[in-house]
Design a protein around this motif. Structure first.
Motif, PDB file in Angstrom:
ATOM      1  N   ARG A  61      17.072 -12.090  43.584  1.00  0.00           N
ATOM      2  CA  ARG A  61      16.421 -10.856  43.031  1.00  0.00           C
ATOM      3  C   ARG A  61      17.355  -9.966  42.348  1.00  0.00           C
ATOM      4  O   ARG A  61      17.017  -9.479  41.224  1.00  0.00           O
ATOM      5  N   GLU A  62      18.373  -9.606  42.805  1.00  0.00           N
ATOM      6  CA  GLU A  62      19.512  -8.659  42.232  1.00  0.00           C
ATOM      7  C   GLU A  62      19.868  -9.397  40.856  1.00  0.00           C
ATOM      8  O   GLU A  62      19.944  -8.822  39.855  1.00  0.00           O
ATOM      9  N   ALA A  63      20.344 -10.640  40.779  1.00  0.00           N
ATOM     10  CA  ALA A  63      20.512 -11.229  39.673  1.00  0.00           C
ATOM     11  C   ALA A  63      19.458 -11.268  38.664  1.00  0.00           C
ATOM     12  O   ALA A  63      19.757 -10.931  37.211  1.00  0.00           O
ATOM     13  N   GLU A  64      18.348 -11.330  39.124  1.00  0.00           N
ATOM     14  CA  GLU A  64      17.276 -11.545  38.104  1.00  0.00           C
ATOM     15  C   GLU A  64      16.999 -10.049  37.694  1.00  0.00           C
ATOM     16  O   GLU A  64      16.599  -9.795  36.291  1.00  0.00           O
ATOM     17  N   SER A  65      16.927  -8.882  38.294  1.00  0.00           N
ATOM     18  CA  SER A  65      16.977  -7.682  37.992  1.00  0.00           C
ATOM     19  C   SER A  65      17.899  -7.348  37.056  1.00  0.00           C
ATOM     20  O   SER A  65      17.661  -6.555  36.035  1.00  0.00           O
ATOM     21  N   LEU A  66      19.349  -7.672  37.349  1.00  0.00           N
ATOM     22  CA  LEU A  66      20.242  -7.337  36.346  1.00  0.00           C
ATOM     23  C   LEU A  66      20.275  -8.023  34.857  1.00  0.00           C
ATOM     24  O   LEU A  66      20.382  -7.339  33.886  1.00  0.00           O
ATOM     25  N   CYS A  67      19.662  -9.159  35.124  1.00  0.00           N
ATOM     26  CA  CYS A  67      19.508  -9.923  33.774  1.00  0.00           C
ATOM     27  C   CYS A  67      18.153  -9.114  33.085  1.00  0.00           C
ATOM     28  O   CYS A  67      18.366  -8.930  31.905  1.00  0.00           O
ATOM     29  N   ASN A  68      17.343  -9.023  33.786  1.00  0.00           N
ATOM     30  CA  ASN A  68      16.061  -8.357  33.196  1.00  0.00           C
ATOM     31  C   ASN A  68      16.194  -6.813  32.559  1.00  0.00           C
ATOM     32  O   ASN A  68      15.822  -6.476  31.551  1.00  0.00           O
ATOM     33  N   GLU A  69      17.332  -6.249  33.137  1.00  0.00           N
ATOM     34  CA  GLU A  69      17.796  -4.898  32.622  1.00  0.00           C
ATOM     35  C   GLU A  69      18.950  -5.154  31.373  1.00  0.00           C
ATOM     36  O   GLU A  69      19.215  -4.097  30.866  1.00  0.00           O
ATOM     37  N   GLY A  70      19.136  -6.276  31.105  1.00  0.00           N
ATOM     38  CA  GLY A  70      20.224  -6.527  29.956  1.00  0.00           C
ATOM     39  C   GLY A  70      21.721  -6.108  30.497  1.00  0.00           C
ATOM     40  O   GLY A  70      22.213  -6.127  29.669  1.00  0.00           O
ATOM     41  N   LYS A  71      21.846  -6.257  31.818  1.00  0.00           N
ATOM     42  CA  LYS A  71      23.178  -5.912  32.221  1.00  0.00           C
ATOM     43  C   LYS A  71      24.083  -7.186  32.374  1.00  0.00           C
ATOM     44  O   LYS A  71      25.345  -7.062  32.040  1.00  0.00           O
ATOM     45  N   ILE A  72      23.255  -8.222  32.609  1.00  0.00           N
ATOM     46  CA  ILE A  72      24.239  -9.580  32.607  1.00  0.00           C
ATOM     47  C   ILE A  72      23.299 -10.738  31.699  1.00  0.00           C
ATOM     48  O   ILE A  72      22.092 -10.343  31.461  1.00  0.00           O
ATOM     49  N   LYS A  73      23.916 -11.575  31.415  1.00  0.00           N
ATOM     50  CA  LYS A  73      23.022 -12.857  30.945  1.00  0.00           C
ATOM     51  C   LYS A  73      23.230 -13.834  32.140  1.00  0.00           C
ATOM     52  O   LYS A  73      24.271 -14.145  32.530  1.00  0.00           O
ATOM     53  N   LEU A  74      22.193 -14.746  32.067  1.00  0.00           N
ATOM     54  CA  LEU A  74      22.130 -15.612  33.218  1.00  0.00           C
ATOM     55  C   LEU A  74      21.820 -17.008  32.535  1.00  0.00           C
ATOM     56  O   LEU A  74      21.192 -17.210  31.506  1.00  0.00           O
ATOM     57  N   LEU A  75      22.724 -18.031  32.992  1.00  0.00           N
ATOM     58  CA  LEU A  75      22.542 -19.321  32.544  1.00  0.00           C
ATOM     59  C   LEU A  75      22.197 -20.429  33.816  1.00  0.00           C
ATOM     60  O   LEU A  75      23.272 -20.214  34.323  1.00  0.00           O
ATOM     61  N   THR A  76      21.169 -21.051  33.644  1.00  0.00           N
ATOM     62  CA  THR A  76      21.224 -21.947  34.881  1.00  0.00           C
ATOM     63  C   THR A  76      21.724 -23.406  34.556  1.00  0.00           C
ATOM     64  O   THR A  76      21.531 -24.038  33.290  1.00  0.00           O
ATOM     65  N   LYS A  77      22.537 -23.932  35.628  1.00  0.00           N
ATOM     66  CA  LYS A  77      22.950 -25.261  35.552  1.00  0.00           C
ATOM     67  C   LYS A  77      21.966 -26.133  35.822  1.00  0.00           C
ATOM     68  O   LYS A  77      21.045 -26.041  36.758  1.00  0.00           O
ATOM     69  N   PRO A  78      21.894 -27.514  35.260  1.00  0.00           N
ATOM     70  CA  PRO A  78      22.674 -27.982  34.137  1.00  0.00           C
ATOM     71  C   PRO A  78      22.417 -27.124  32.665  1.00  0.00           C
ATOM     72  O   PRO A  78      21.247 -27.000  32.459  1.00  0.00           O
ATOM     73  N   PHE A  79      23.460 -26.869  32.018  1.00  0.00           N
ATOM     74  CA  PHE A  79      23.429 -26.373  30.642  1.00  0.00           C
ATOM     75  C   PHE A  79      23.891 -27.245  29.469  1.00  0.00           C
ATOM     76  O   PHE A  79      24.969 -27.849  29.938  1.00  0.00           O
TER      77      PHE A  79
END
Length: 105
Positions: A61-79
Motif C-alpha cells: 500500500r505504501e509503495a502504491e500510495s507513493l507512486c500515485n502521489e508521483g513521489k516514486i516510479k514503480l516498475l514490476t519485474k519482469p520488465f
C-alpha cells in the motif's frame, strides 16, 4: 554507476556521493531495510532526487500510495530493458533529452 547490495549500504553510498547522484534505482525488497525505507531516508537528505523502485512482488500500500502521489516510479519485474530506459529518461531528461538508449528488449 554506483551499486550497493542492501538498503543500509545503499544509504551509506548515497550519503558519501549525494552530490554526484541524480537518480536512485532500488528494489522494494532488500536486506537490512526495504526500498521504501531507503526512499524515506534518502528524502531526508535530498528530497528532489528521483527514485525508481523495482518489485517482483505485489505492490504494498505504501509503495502504491507513493507512486500515485508521483513521489516514486514503480516498475514490476519482469520488465523489458526498454521500460527501464524510458523511466530513467523521463526522470533525468524529460521529453527533450535521452540519457540512455536500449539496444534491445
Amino acid at each position: 554507476t554506483l551499486m550497493s547490495t542492501n538498503g543500509e549500504q545503499g544509504l551509506s553510498t548515497f550519503k558519501e556521493n549525494s552530490s554526484k547522484i541524480g537518480l536512485v534505482i532500488t528494489d522494494i525488497r532488500m536486506p537490512k531495510f526495504s526500498g521504501i525505507e531507503l526512499y524515506h531516508k534518502l528524502m531526508e537528505i535530498s528530497p528532489k532526487t528521483p527514485v525508481i523502485c523495482l518489485t517482483g512482488y505485489d505492490i504494498d500500500r505504501e509503495a502504491e500510495s507513493l507512486c500515485n502521489e508521483g513521489k516514486i516510479k514503480l516498475l514490476t519485474k519482469p520488465f523489458a530493458l526498454k521500460e527501464l530506459v524510458t523511466l530513467v529518461n523521463e526522470e533525468m531528461g524529460g521529453e527533450d533529452k535521452e540519457f540512455l538508449q536500449a539496444s534491445s528488449d
